[in-house]
Design an enzyme around this catalytic site. Structure first.
Site, PDB file in Angstrom:
ATOM      1  N   HIS A  84       0.819  -1.225   0.000  1.00  0.00           N
ATOM      2  CA  HIS A  84       0.000   0.000   0.000  1.00  0.00           C
ATOM      3  C   HIS A  84       0.848   1.269   0.000  1.00  0.00           C
ATOM      4  O   HIS A  84       0.350   2.339  -0.299  1.00  0.00           O
ATOM      5  CB  HIS A  84      -0.928   0.004   1.222  1.00  0.00           C
ATOM      6  CG  HIS A  84      -2.030  -1.003   1.114  1.00  0.00           C
ATOM      7  ND1 HIS A  84      -3.325  -0.664   0.772  1.00  0.00           N
ATOM      8  CD2 HIS A  84      -2.040  -2.342   1.270  1.00  0.00           C
ATOM      9  CE1 HIS A  84      -4.071  -1.749   0.743  1.00  0.00           C
ATOM     10  NE2 HIS A  84      -3.317  -2.791   1.042  1.00  0.00           N
ATOM     11  N   ASP A  93       3.551   9.326  -0.745  1.00  0.00           N
ATOM     12  CA  ASP A  93       2.332   8.598  -0.390  1.00  0.00           C
ATOM     13  C   ASP A  93       2.070   7.531  -1.448  1.00  0.00           C
ATOM     14  O   ASP A  93       2.159   7.821  -2.639  1.00  0.00           O
ATOM     15  CB  ASP A  93       1.145   9.580  -0.368  1.00  0.00           C
ATOM     16  CG  ASP A  93       0.158   9.261   0.748  1.00  0.00           C
ATOM     17  OD1 ASP A  93       0.011   8.073   1.067  1.00  0.00           O
ATOM     18  OD2 ASP A  93      -0.455  10.201   1.273  1.00  0.00           O
TER      19      ASP A  93
HETATM   20  C1  GDG Z   1      -2.113   3.817   3.258  1.00  0.00           C
HETATM   21  C2  GDG Z   1      -1.067   4.475   2.338  1.00  0.00           C
HETATM   22  C3  GDG Z   1      -2.718   4.367   0.462  1.00  0.00           C
HETATM   23  C4  GDG Z   1      -8.582   9.763   7.786  1.00  0.00           C
HETATM   24  N1  GDG Z   1      -8.971  10.451   8.874  1.00  0.00           N
HETATM   25  C5  GDG Z   1     -10.154   9.966   9.238  1.00  0.00           C
HETATM   26  C6  GDG Z   1     -10.494   8.943   8.344  1.00  0.00           C
HETATM   27  N2  GDG Z   1      -9.516   8.847   7.455  1.00  0.00           N
HETATM   28  C7  GDG Z   1      -9.535   7.905   6.320  1.00  0.00           C
HETATM   29  C8  GDG Z   1      -9.545   8.645   4.996  1.00  0.00           C
HETATM   30  C9  GDG Z   1      -8.994   7.573   4.061  1.00  0.00           C
HETATM   31  C10 GDG Z   1      -8.034   6.807   4.976  1.00  0.00           C
HETATM   32  O1  GDG Z   1      -8.378   7.097   6.317  1.00  0.00           O
HETATM   33  C11 GDG Z   1      -6.591   7.266   4.780  1.00  0.00           C
HETATM   34  O2  GDG Z   1      -6.123   6.746   3.568  1.00  0.00           O
HETATM   35  P1  GDG Z   1      -4.916   7.391   2.792  1.00  0.00           P
HETATM   36  O3  GDG Z   1      -4.789   6.670   1.505  1.00  0.00           O
HETATM   37  O4  GDG Z   1      -5.138   8.841   2.618  1.00  0.00           O
HETATM   38  O5  GDG Z   1      -3.633   7.240   3.727  1.00  0.00           O
HETATM   39  P2  GDG Z   1      -2.995   6.063   4.690  1.00  0.00           P
HETATM   40  O6  GDG Z   1      -3.787   5.888   5.919  1.00  0.00           O
HETATM   41  O7  GDG Z   1      -1.579   6.486   4.904  1.00  0.00           O
HETATM   42  O8  GDG Z   1      -3.070   4.715   3.840  1.00  0.00           O
HETATM   43  C12 GDG Z   1      -1.755   5.278   1.252  1.00  0.00           C
HETATM   44  C13 GDG Z   1      -3.649   3.619   1.402  1.00  0.00           C
HETATM   45  O9  GDG Z   1      -2.918   2.916   2.410  1.00  0.00           O
HETATM   46  C14 GDG Z   1      -4.523   2.619   0.650  1.00  0.00           C
HETATM   47  O10 GDG Z   1      -3.755   1.766  -0.139  1.00  0.00           O
HETATM   48  O11 GDG Z   1      -3.495   5.195  -0.392  1.00  0.00           O
HETATM   49  O12 GDG Z   1      -0.803   5.828   0.367  1.00  0.00           O
HETATM   50  O13 GDG Z   1      -0.191   5.299   3.101  1.00  0.00           O
HETATM   51  O14 GDG Z   1      -9.991   6.713   3.633  1.00  0.00           O
HETATM   52  O15 GDG Z   1     -10.844   9.095   4.694  1.00  0.00           O
HETATM   53  N3  GDG Z   1     -11.651   8.244   8.410  1.00  0.00           N
HETATM   54  C15 GDG Z   1     -12.500   8.568   9.428  1.00  0.00           C
HETATM   55  N4  GDG Z   1     -12.227   9.538  10.342  1.00  0.00           N
HETATM   56  C16 GDG Z   1     -11.074  10.276  10.291  1.00  0.00           C
HETATM   57  O16 GDG Z   1     -10.862  11.178  11.114  1.00  0.00           O
HETATM   58  N5  GDG Z   1     -13.662   7.883   9.513  1.00  0.00           N
END
Ligand code: GDG
Length: 470
Positions: A158, A366
């Site tokens: 990821h 990222d």
């Molecule tokens: C890893 C990789 C890759 C965030 N704050 C809250 C919340 N979130 C949710 C977001 C989003 C998820 O968490 C975060 O996903 P990201 O992709 O932005 O980042 P990582 O957590 O670092 O994820 C990344 C991912 O895996 C998938 O393969 O894209 O590059 O680092 O869905 O909305 N959700 C809630 N409350 C929050 O305060 N409910």
């Protein structure tokens, strides 16, 4: 068709898979429901050795078994807090300066992978296909193979895969890549990540990479592919619209008193470029006095991994920056940065995205960044906000309607904010349509189904072929 076995560091609870968690959990659960199978991993609990060894705990939901184990304090410290999050995470995000390497932690990482694999073996059937997720579990297939498992095993990373010169900073880099070569299929977020893996194989492992993506390394054959993770854009759009008149949105709107809104949501992580983002916003207020009092940045940043020292540091840095900038530009009725160090419900986030004029997503590195995709999907097509996105997010390769920025260029980011704040409706709509088309073409279902299709098409091993498919 055989069952699907999903292994990830953390396992969503059956309730979370019904929609309260992120789209990823829902998407993976969809595949599990279709094929029937098991979702296996850590429960998130730190427990005594006796309790850990008694696991896994099984919970049935239709055709899906949730199988979870607790970790002992030592295992948690070495495998999770140590090698996974204090070595692999920073190095894979190009932050060697924040990484540490401890042999005992690495030994613990391998020991926990072997222990988890041993627990899973008892739940496996001969036709199952096994899908392992993320950097915590790199040695998992090797451990399964050493227990004689010949099922097809795929791995999806990821986070970014670093260029070889960066990976070399981790002393057992060769062992890690050798472990990866025990999978039948390796999936990466972007072509850059795949290329970095191929570069390591050819330059440092005396392996070969064929034009069709098949790799030979350490006497094993495997395939690699690019599977860009997505979201379900129409579901997000519907959710954002459904909740747009809820209390939290109305309250925010009222408190903004007509000011423009910039929204950012990230786990509180140093890879997300939060300090650089705050400084770019400060520069906007400094260089363009007309925006003082007229634009607000809402940063939602729920803390994660708060027992890892580097995460305590980023939290302090950010609190300092928010305080400093607010001290400089606040008025009696105006606070430029609203910094919210807490978790919000998903539906609230989506409706807040819809209310804003800019989604400001500026990671330093990222794998993909799902927030960028969620922001686009949540917009009102009649009056969409603009996504200002870092070139170092995997999502930048797909979202050509975004305004792209280099997060190390504060003035460039400030100019991008100015441009986005003043962008006319027709330009915003055009950009939004381009981005939505990209999200629909490559949604979460496409990601999941194409990975599983490719994994199912790998030739099956004969017993005794523990090392690699022929
Ligand atoms: C890893 C990789 C890759 C965030 N704050 C809250 C919340 N979130 C949710 C977001 C989003 C998820 O968490 C975060 O996903 P990201 O992709 O932005 O980042 P990582 O957590 O670092 O994820 C990344 C991912 O895996 C998938 O393969 O894209 O590059 O680092 O869905 O909305 N959700 C809630 N409350 C929050 O305060 N409910």
């Amino acid at each position: 068709m055989g069952r699907l076995i999903v292994v990830s560091n953390r396992v969503a609870t059956p309730t979370e898979t019904k929609g309260s968690a992120g789209g990823l959990a829902v998407g993976v659960f969809g595949a599990l429901k279709d094929a029937g199978g098991v979702w296996f991993g850590w429960s998130g609990d730190v427990v005594s050795e006796t309790v850990a060894n008694a696991g896994p705990m099984l919970e049935q939901d239709g055709a899906v078994t949730f199988a979870t184990v607790g970790l002992t304090r030592k295992d948690y410290d070495q495998y999770y807090r140590g090698f996974s999050n204090a070595t692999l995470w920073p190095v894979f995000h190009y932050r060697n300066d924040l990484a540490r390497y401890e042999r005992e932690e690495y030994a613990g990482y391998r020991r926990v992978n072997a222990w988890l694999a041993h627990k899973l073996v008892k739940l496996l059937e001969p036709d199952d296909i096994i899908w392992i997720h993320d950097y915590h579990l790199i040695p998992f297939a090797e451990a399964l193979r050493s227990e004689g498992v010949t099922n097809r095993i795929g791995f999806f990373l990821h986070i970014p895969f670093p260029a070889p010169q960066i990976l070399l900073n981790i002393p057992p880099h060769e062992e890690l890549v050798k472990s990866l070569s025990c999978y039948d299929l390796l999936g990466f977020q972007t072509a850059t990540d795949q290329q970095a893996f191929h570069d390591y194989v050819t330059r440092h492992a005396r392996g070969t990479v064929s034009a069709d993506g098949s790799v030979e390394a350490f006497g094993r054959k495997l395939r690699t592919g690019v599977y860009r993770i997505g979201v379900f854009p129409d579901e997000i759009a519907e959710q954002a619209k459904r909740y747009e008149s809820r209390q939290h949105v109305l309250e925010l709107k009222q408190s903004l008193e007509g000011r423009k809104l910039i929204m950012s949501v990230d786990r509180l992580d140093y890879s997300k470029g939060l300090v650089e983002r705050f400084r770019a916003f400060e520069l906007l207020l400094e260089r363009s006095p007309e925006w003082r009092g007229n634009v607000t940045l809402v940063q939602i940043a729920p803390p994660t991994r708060s027992d890892v020292a580097t995460y305590q540091k980023i939290r302090q840095d950010l609190e300092y920056e928010a305080g400093r900038i607010n001290g400089r530009y606040s008025g009696l009725d105006y606070t430029p940065i609203r910094y919210l160090n807490q978790q919000y419900d998903r539906w609230k986030l989506m409706s807040l995205f819809r209310e804003s004029q800019i989604g400001f997503v500026t990671p330093l590195h990222d794998g993909m960044n799902l927030v960028a995709k969620e922001y686009v999907a949540a917009q009102n097509p009649d009056d969409p906000g603009v996504l200002v996105l870092s070139i170092f997010a995997g999502a930048a390769a797909e979202l050509s309607g975004a305004v792209l920025v280099n997060p190390h260029d504060a003035i460039g980011m400030c100019e991008a904010l100015q441009r986005a704040l003043q962008m006319p409706l027709d330009a915003r709509q055009r950009r939004h349509e381009i981005n939505m088309a990209a999200l629909r073409e490559n949604d979460l279902g496409v990601w999941r189904d194409s990975f599983l299709r490719d994994l199912r098409s790998v030739p099956v091993r004969r017993s005794g072929e523990g090392g690699g498919h022929q």
